[in-house]
Scaffold this motif. Structure first.
Motif, mmCIF file in Angstrom:
data_model
loop_
_atom_site.group_PDB
_atom_site.id
_atom_site.type_symbol
_atom_site.label_atom_id
_atom_site.label_comp_id
_atom_site.label_asym_id
_atom_site.label_seq_id
_atom_site.Cartn_x
_atom_site.Cartn_y
_atom_site.Cartn_z
ATOM 1 N N ALA A 74 27.332 86.213 -12.993
ATOM 2 C CA ALA A 74 27.304 87.587 -12.497
ATOM 3 C C ALA A 74 28.695 88.159 -12.715
ATOM 4 O O ALA A 74 29.634 87.428 -13.057
ATOM 5 N N ALA A 75 28.834 89.468 -12.509
ATOM 6 C CA ALA A 75 30.097 90.150 -12.801
ATOM 7 C C ALA A 75 31.071 89.986 -11.636
ATOM 8 O O ALA A 75 31.305 90.905 -10.850
ATOM 9 N N THR A 76 31.628 88.785 -11.511
ATOM 10 C CA THR A 76 32.619 88.465 -10.483
ATOM 11 C C THR A 76 33.810 87.819 -11.164
ATOM 12 O O THR A 76 33.715 87.378 -12.316
ATOM 13 N N PRO A 77 34.956 87.717 -10.477
ATOM 14 C CA PRO A 77 36.087 87.023 -11.101
ATOM 15 C C PRO A 77 35.753 85.604 -11.545
ATOM 16 O O PRO A 77 36.131 85.193 -12.648
ATOM 17 N N ASN A 78 35.039 84.846 -10.722
ATOM 18 C CA ASN A 78 34.694 83.483 -11.120
ATOM 19 C C ASN A 78 33.759 83.471 -12.323
ATOM 20 O O ASN A 78 33.871 82.624 -13.207
ATOM 21 N N GLY A 79 32.819 84.404 -12.354
ATOM 22 C CA GLY A 79 31.942 84.496 -13.507
ATOM 23 C C GLY A 79 32.699 84.863 -14.769
ATOM 24 O O GLY A 79 32.476 84.288 -15.843
ATOM 25 N N HIS A 80 33.621 85.814 -14.653
ATOM 26 C CA HIS A 80 34.369 86.260 -15.822
ATOM 27 C C HIS A 80 35.342 85.203 -16.330
ATOM 28 O O HIS A 80 35.666 85.192 -17.524
ATOM 29 N N ILE A 134 27.371 81.093 -8.449
ATOM 30 C CA ILE A 134 27.650 81.210 -9.886
ATOM 31 C C ILE A 134 29.138 80.966 -10.069
ATOM 32 O O ILE A 134 29.922 81.093 -9.119
ATOM 33 N N PRO A 135 29.547 80.620 -11.305
ATOM 34 C CA PRO A 135 28.772 80.431 -12.517
ATOM 35 C C PRO A 135 28.295 78.986 -12.676
ATOM 36 O O PRO A 135 28.808 78.073 -12.034
ATOM 37 N N VAL A 136 27.327 78.830 -13.571
ATOM 38 C CA VAL A 136 26.825 77.515 -13.984
ATOM 39 C C VAL A 136 26.612 77.581 -15.493
ATOM 40 O O VAL A 136 26.177 78.619 -16.009
#
Length: 231
Positions: free
Chosen positions: A7-13, A52-54
């Protein structure tokens, strides 16, 4: 091929940036966090923690990796890039990666909750997390005063910390006076792979740039996720 559940989050990015930097082919599976898709049985089978992320590496017998830091290490080791292979160089990168995982991310995440999302304004909590976030930024600035990148060459440590630092306005944390941090932030932001990575997927609100009116609208929507224990 890799499937990135995100998803569009810092961890995702963090992960989409790394995949773009490494030039690895991947497909996106974007989760609607507000709708609680991270708690569905099919996703919990990949990550029992429901976050997320995975990634699923289909070239390695559908090997699943969750936790953003662990994913970055896996991708770096898989490709032999963005992290040294010698013990000392690897340790330097891991130290600054853990700095983000154990400090920058959690402190900014809590600042976001109390500054943006929590229904009541609890000022001591806001002050505590914003102050600690600023202190951690000063640590980064001190390291960057002596080095171009955090741990030798550009690495997953820079990617991990940058994905959070770029959203400092969203957390209400100033970077005034942190000139070395600004230089580093701008240098990473100019990288084409990074620009692609933060658009995979694009955010409903740009946590690094959008103004107060749009931020207030998004915060009102996200507040329900906090009160409903959906994140």
């Amino acid at each position: 091929m890799i499937t990135l559940h995100t998803a569009a989050t810092p961890n995702g990015h963090k992960v989409s940036i790394a995949l773009e930097e490494l030039g690895l082919p991947y497909t996106l599976r974007v989760l609607d966090l507000a709708a609680g898709e991270q708690r569905r049985a099919d996703f919990l089978a990949l990550n029992p923690n429901g976050r997320i992320p995975v990634i699923v590496d289909h070239a390695a017998d559908d090997f699943v990796v969750f936790e953003s830091g662990a994913i970055l290490v896996y991708l770096a080791e898989k490709t032999g890039r963005l992290m040294p292979t010698d013990a000392k160089g690897r340790s330097r990168v891991m130290q600054w990666l853990m700095f983000q995982m154990g400090g920058v991310g959690p402190m900014m995440g809590q600042a976001n909750v109390f500054y943006r999302y929590f229904p009541q304004k609890i000022q001591p909590a806001v002050d505590r997390y914003q102050a600690e976030g600023r202190r951690l930024f000063e640590v980064l600035d001190g390291q960057l005063a002596r080095h171009e990148w955090l741990a030798g060459d550009y690495s997953i440590a820079d990617i991990a910390n940058w994905a959070w630092v770029r959203t400092h306005r969203w957390s209400g944390i100033s970077i005034d006076g942190l000139d070395h941090l600004r230089r580093w932030r701008d240098a990473i932001r100019a990288r084409p792979a990074v620009q692609r990575g933060i658009e995979r997927p694009p955010a409903k609100v740009d946590l690094a740039r959008d103004g107060d009116a749009k931020a207030a609208e998004f915060s009102a929507q996200a507040r329900g996720m906090v009160t409903g224990a959906k994140i």
